[in-house]
Design a protein around this motif. Sequence first.
Motif, PDB file in Angstrom:
ATOM      1  N   PRO A  55       0.852  -1.124   0.030  1.00  0.00           N
ATOM      2  CA  PRO A  55       0.115  -0.075  -0.069  1.00  0.00           C
ATOM      3  C   PRO A  55       0.814   1.064   0.058  1.00  0.00           C
ATOM      4  O   PRO A  55       0.642   2.323  -0.778  1.00  0.00           O
ATOM      5  CB  PRO A  55      -0.800  -0.164   1.465  1.00  0.00           C
ATOM      6  N   ALA A  56       1.932   1.112   0.553  1.00  0.00           N
ATOM      7  CA  ALA A  56       2.612   2.466   0.785  1.00  0.00           C
ATOM      8  C   ALA A  56       3.483   2.822  -0.734  1.00  0.00           C
ATOM      9  O   ALA A  56       3.540   3.971  -1.006  1.00  0.00           O
ATOM     10  CB  ALA A  56       3.979   2.308   1.759  1.00  0.00           C
ATOM     11  N   SER A  57       3.726   1.707  -1.515  1.00  0.00           N
ATOM     12  CA  SER A  57       4.253   1.992  -2.710  1.00  0.00           C
ATOM     13  C   SER A  57       3.177   2.488  -3.716  1.00  0.00           C
ATOM     14  O   SER A  57       3.385   3.335  -4.437  1.00  0.00           O
ATOM     15  CB  SER A  57       4.893   0.788  -3.105  1.00  0.00           C
ATOM     16  N   ALA A  58       2.010   1.941  -3.682  1.00  0.00           N
ATOM     17  CA  ALA A  58       1.016   2.132  -4.192  1.00  0.00           C
ATOM     18  C   ALA A  58       0.605   3.902  -4.262  1.00  0.00           C
ATOM     19  O   ALA A  58       0.432   4.539  -5.020  1.00  0.00           O
ATOM     20  CB  ALA A  58      -0.256   1.437  -4.017  1.00  0.00           C
ATOM     21  N   ARG A  59       0.585   4.213  -2.631  1.00  0.00           N
ATOM     22  CA  ARG A  59       0.354   5.345  -2.472  1.00  0.00           C
ATOM     23  C   ARG A  59       1.385   6.435  -3.117  1.00  0.00           C
ATOM     24  O   ARG A  59       1.126   7.595  -3.705  1.00  0.00           O
ATOM     25  CB  ARG A  59       0.225   5.757  -1.171  1.00  0.00           C
ATOM     26  N   LEU A  60       2.745   6.100  -3.196  1.00  0.00           N
ATOM     27  CA  LEU A  60       3.843   6.878  -3.705  1.00  0.00           C
ATOM     28  C   LEU A  60       3.531   7.034  -5.169  1.00  0.00           C
ATOM     29  O   LEU A  60       3.738   8.136  -5.529  1.00  0.00           O
ATOM     30  CB  LEU A  60       5.232   6.392  -3.332  1.00  0.00           C
ATOM     31  N   GLU A  62       0.819   6.629  -6.576  1.00  0.00           N
ATOM     32  CA  GLU A  62      -0.396   7.376  -7.168  1.00  0.00           C
ATOM     33  C   GLU A  62      -0.053   8.855  -6.878  1.00  0.00           C
ATOM     34  O   GLU A  62      -0.758   9.826  -7.760  1.00  0.00           O
ATOM     35  CB  GLU A  62      -1.368   7.060  -6.159  1.00  0.00           C
ATOM     36  N   ALA A  63       0.825   9.421  -5.988  1.00  0.00           N
ATOM     37  CA  ALA A  63       0.939  10.731  -5.837  1.00  0.00           C
ATOM     38  C   ALA A  63       1.887  11.237  -6.778  1.00  0.00           C
ATOM     39  O   ALA A  63       2.105  12.633  -6.935  1.00  0.00           O
ATOM     40  CB  ALA A  63       1.704  10.926  -4.458  1.00  0.00           C
TER      41      ALA A  63
END
Length: 69
Positions: A55-60, A62-63
Amino acid sequence: MTNPRTADPAPADLDGDLESLRGDCARMSPRWSPPAHVLARPVPLALIHGVRVPPASARLLEAMSDYGD
């Protein structure tokens, strides 16, 4: 005893400039040869499975902007 295959020692500064990177690539390129024939085909979607993104990589990702900054 020094290795005769490595003429230049590694630079102390690992964050070298573009010129040093280009020089490194130019020195290495004679050792690499392209494959005789490359057959590039799309991979069927059915073969792409089991990829999990934290999830942290996906958020990164996505940002990030689509075209860079």
